[in-house]
Design an enzyme around this catalytic site. Structure first.
Site, mmCIF file in Angstrom:
data_model
loop_
_atom_site.group_PDB
_atom_site.id
_atom_site.type_symbol
_atom_site.label_atom_id
_atom_site.label_comp_id
_atom_site.label_asym_id
_atom_site.label_seq_id
_atom_site.Cartn_x
_atom_site.Cartn_y
_atom_site.Cartn_z
ATOM 1 N N ASP A 63 18.978 51.240 5.440
ATOM 2 C CA ASP A 63 19.495 52.247 4.503
ATOM 3 C C ASP A 63 18.573 53.474 4.467
ATOM 4 O OD1 ASP A 63 21.418 50.349 3.994
ATOM 5 O OD2 ASP A 63 20.370 49.528 2.256
ATOM 6 N N HIS B 132 21.680 46.059 -1.226
ATOM 7 C CA HIS B 132 22.295 46.580 0.003
ATOM 8 C C HIS B 132 23.819 46.483 -0.137
ATOM 9 C CE1 HIS B 132 22.757 47.521 4.214
ATOM 10 N NE2 HIS B 132 23.369 46.374 4.458
ATOM 11 N N ARG C 190 19.218 55.621 7.420
ATOM 12 C CA ARG C 190 20.439 56.417 7.213
ATOM 13 C C ARG C 190 20.191 57.562 6.240
ATOM 14 N NH1 ARG C 190 24.297 51.101 7.081
ATOM 15 N NH2 ARG C 190 24.606 50.961 9.321
ATOM 16 N N ARG D 10 30.953 44.239 1.435
ATOM 17 C CA ARG D 10 30.090 43.169 1.977
ATOM 18 C C ARG D 10 30.231 41.903 1.140
ATOM 19 N NH1 ARG D 10 27.192 47.957 1.938
ATOM 20 N NH2 ARG D 10 26.223 48.655 3.884
HETATM 21 N N1 LIG Z 1 21.707 43.450 6.360
HETATM 22 C C1 LIG Z 1 22.155 44.434 7.107
HETATM 23 O O1 LIG Z 1 21.681 45.553 7.032
HETATM 24 C C2 LIG Z 1 23.262 44.189 8.091
HETATM 25 C C3 LIG Z 1 23.551 45.119 9.093
HETATM 26 C C4 LIG Z 1 24.579 44.864 9.993
HETATM 27 C C5 LIG Z 1 25.291 43.656 9.912
HETATM 28 N N2 LIG Z 1 24.985 42.778 8.940
HETATM 29 C C6 LIG Z 1 25.675 41.494 8.842
HETATM 30 O O2 LIG Z 1 25.238 40.679 9.928
HETATM 31 C C7 LIG Z 1 26.234 39.717 10.224
HETATM 32 C C8 LIG Z 1 26.536 39.723 11.715
HETATM 33 O O3 LIG Z 1 27.160 40.907 12.108
HETATM 34 P P1 LIG Z 1 27.609 41.124 13.635
HETATM 35 O O4 LIG Z 1 28.182 42.472 13.721
HETATM 36 O O5 LIG Z 1 26.494 40.739 14.551
HETATM 37 O O6 LIG Z 1 28.784 40.024 13.762
HETATM 38 P P2 LIG Z 1 29.314 39.331 15.092
HETATM 39 O O7 LIG Z 1 30.609 38.708 14.764
HETATM 40 O O8 LIG Z 1 29.241 40.266 16.245
HETATM 41 O O9 LIG Z 1 28.242 38.172 15.368
HETATM 42 C C9 LIG Z 1 28.062 37.079 14.528
HETATM 43 C C10 LIG Z 1 27.728 35.872 15.397
HETATM 44 O O10 LIG Z 1 27.428 34.772 14.534
HETATM 45 C C11 LIG Z 1 27.840 33.608 15.230
HETATM 46 N N3 LIG Z 1 27.948 32.478 14.297
HETATM 47 C C12 LIG Z 1 28.881 32.224 13.361
HETATM 48 N N4 LIG Z 1 28.612 31.055 12.744
HETATM 49 C C13 LIG Z 1 27.478 30.577 13.293
HETATM 50 C C14 LIG Z 1 26.683 29.427 13.066
HETATM 51 N N5 LIG Z 1 27.008 28.522 12.149
HETATM 52 N N6 LIG Z 1 25.578 29.246 13.800
HETATM 53 C C15 LIG Z 1 25.228 30.153 14.746
HETATM 54 N N7 LIG Z 1 25.929 31.263 15.024
HETATM 55 C C16 LIG Z 1 27.036 31.473 14.295
HETATM 56 C C17 LIG Z 1 29.195 34.009 15.824
HETATM 57 O O11 LIG Z 1 29.596 33.123 16.866
HETATM 58 C C18 LIG Z 1 28.887 35.419 16.298
HETATM 59 O O12 LIG Z 1 28.485 35.443 17.658
HETATM 60 C C19 LIG Z 1 27.438 40.073 9.339
HETATM 61 O O13 LIG Z 1 27.454 39.257 8.200
HETATM 62 C C20 LIG Z 1 27.172 41.519 8.960
HETATM 63 O O14 LIG Z 1 27.794 41.890 7.767
HETATM 64 C C21 LIG Z 1 24.011 43.021 8.028
HETATM 65 O O1 LIG Z 2 28.189 47.762 6.439
HETATM 66 C C1 LIG Z 2 28.152 46.572 6.751
HETATM 67 O O2 LIG Z 2 28.995 45.748 6.372
HETATM 68 C C2 LIG Z 2 27.079 46.077 7.690
HETATM 69 C C3 LIG Z 2 25.709 46.433 7.260
HETATM 70 O O3 LIG Z 2 25.391 45.925 6.004
HETATM 71 C C4 LIG Z 2 25.416 47.896 7.365
HETATM 72 O O4 LIG Z 2 24.971 48.500 6.391
HETATM 73 O O5 LIG Z 2 25.621 48.462 8.469
#
Ligand SMILES: NC(=O)c1ccc[n+]([C@@H]2O[C@H](COP(=O)([O-])OP(=O)(O)OC[C@H]3O[C@@H](n4cnc5c(N)ncnc54)[C@H](O)[C@@H]3O)[C@@H](O)[C@H]2O)c1
Ligand SMILES: O=C(O)C[C@H](O)C(=O)O
Length: 308
Positions: free
Chosen positions: A148, A175, A151, A88
């Site tokens: 987490d 995380h 999970r 990440r």
């Molecule tokens: N914290 C957590 O537990 C957790 C869990 C899952 C995913 N994530 C994170 O969440 C993020 C998104 O994941 P995803 O699978 O939805 O990705 P994704 O690519 O499906 O979606 C991301 C979206 O963000 C948009 N985007 C990019 N720049 C932008 C901006 N400046 N303004 C507005 N929109 C913008 C993109 O067009 C896209 O549609 C990633 O960084 C991922 O690592 C975190």
């Molecule tokens: O694993 C990742 O990169 C996305 C998210 O933080 C998750 O835990 O699913």
């Protein structure tokens, strides 16, 4: 209750869907930078309303923040997800710029909002939102621990051969693949400590499987997960919107709690209408204390990469 979700991708759309299905918010605005994408996701989701029985109004916006004005809660999911083999932390170069720009635009239009940060590396992005917006600490919440912990419970139930509803447990710490601290010492099956049922070796395996939960899914899916992340975000949004006073592990700015300061990292908090209403101090085993300390060092190292 107006909720904005920035990022109409996998996690943003999943989270908007769960919020709508739970039917507690009057309005959800989805915003994305990609032309027409958020409008399309919003329309598709609205066409589920009569099928799934919700009244939440979902609209989309292509980067027009005036549509997000006066949101009670804003969720930031914009940014790139990792690919198999990545950490990440490797996402920081692109995601820091996005999260900085998005958080200041959100606060400009919704100065009283509560922000939930999802984009990775999440603890560092949560810290960045503090530095960028200057919002009070109780109104900036990083989502990681809720996912987490889900999970962890999945892996515990698997090991115990028990229904998940019988199992309770929590994951604190950063995380990240190595930073998560599954609180084995507090995990229970129907109020009985899990150590009564499982060997130390099996419990260590449960902890290791939990920590790489995101990486395991990324390898299987080719991109990171979205259903459980979306469900976890919707849980936090609901706890705030409905003033539930539920305890979730969330990333929050610490100022001495758990012997840590000047970083955001996952600890148990009470969530209610004001956001983080209390940080809960739980006793940790010596091993968990050590692990938490190392986890905080890891998060601080990533924070050091930010251009503040
Ligand atoms: N914290 C957590 O537990 C957790 C869990 C899952 C995913 N994530 C994170 O969440 C993020 C998104 O994941 P995803 O699978 O939805 O990705 P994704 O690519 O499906 O979606 C991301 C979206 O963000 C948009 N985007 C990019 N720049 C932008 C901006 N400046 N303004 C507005 N929109 C913008 C993109 O067009 C896209 O549609 C990633 O960084 C991922 O690592 C975190
Ligand atoms: O694993 C990742 O990169 C996305 C998210 O933080 C998750 O835990 O699913």
């Amino acid at each position: 209750m107006k909720v904005t979700v920035v990022g109409a991708g996998a996690v943003g759309a999943s989270c908007a869907e769960y919020i709508a299905i739970k039917n507690f918010a009057s309005e959800v605005v989805i915003l994305d930078i990609k032309e027409g994408y958020a409008e399309g996701k919003a329309m598709d989701l609205m066409q589920c309303a009569s099928l799934n029985g919700f009244d939440t109004k979902i609209t989309g916006s292509t980067n027009d923040y005036s549509k997000t004005a006066n949101s009670d809660i804003c969720v930031i999911t914009s940014g790139i997800p990792r690919k198999p083999g990545m950490t990440r932390e490797e996402l920081i170069g692109i995601n820091a710029g996005i999260v900085k720009m998005v958080s200041s635009s959100l606060v400009e239009h919704s100065p009283n909002t509560i922000i939930i940060v999802v984009s990775n590396p999440m603890d560092t992005m949560t810290y960045l939102v503090h530095k960028t917006t200057g919002l009070p600490k109780h109104r900036i919440i990083g989502m990681g621990g809720a996912l987490d912990s889900a999970r962890f419970k999945y892996r515990l139930a698997e090991a115990l051969e028990a229904p998940i509803s019988d199992v309770d447990g929590m994951v604190i710490g950063g995380h990240s693949d190595t930073g998560m601290v599954p609180l084995i010492s507090h995990a229970t099956r129907n109020s009985i400590k899990v150590s009564e049922f499982l060997s130390e070796e099996r419990l260590n395996q449960v902890a290791e499987d939990t920590k790489v939960g995101g990486a395991t899914l990324t390898k299987l899916l080719g991109t990171s997960a979205w259903y459980a992340p979306g469900a976890a975000v919707s849980g936090l949004v609901q706890a705030i919107a409905c003033d539930q006073k539920k305890i979730y592990p969330c990333s929050t700015l610490l100022e001495g709690e758990y012997g840590l300061s000047d970083l955001c990292i996952g600890v148990p908090v009470v969530l209610g209408r004001n956001g983080i209403e209390k940080i809960v101090d739980v006793s940790l085993s010596d091993a968990e204390k050590e692990h938490m300390k190392a986890s905080a060092e890891g998060v601080k190292k990533t924070n050091g990469l930010l251009e503040l």
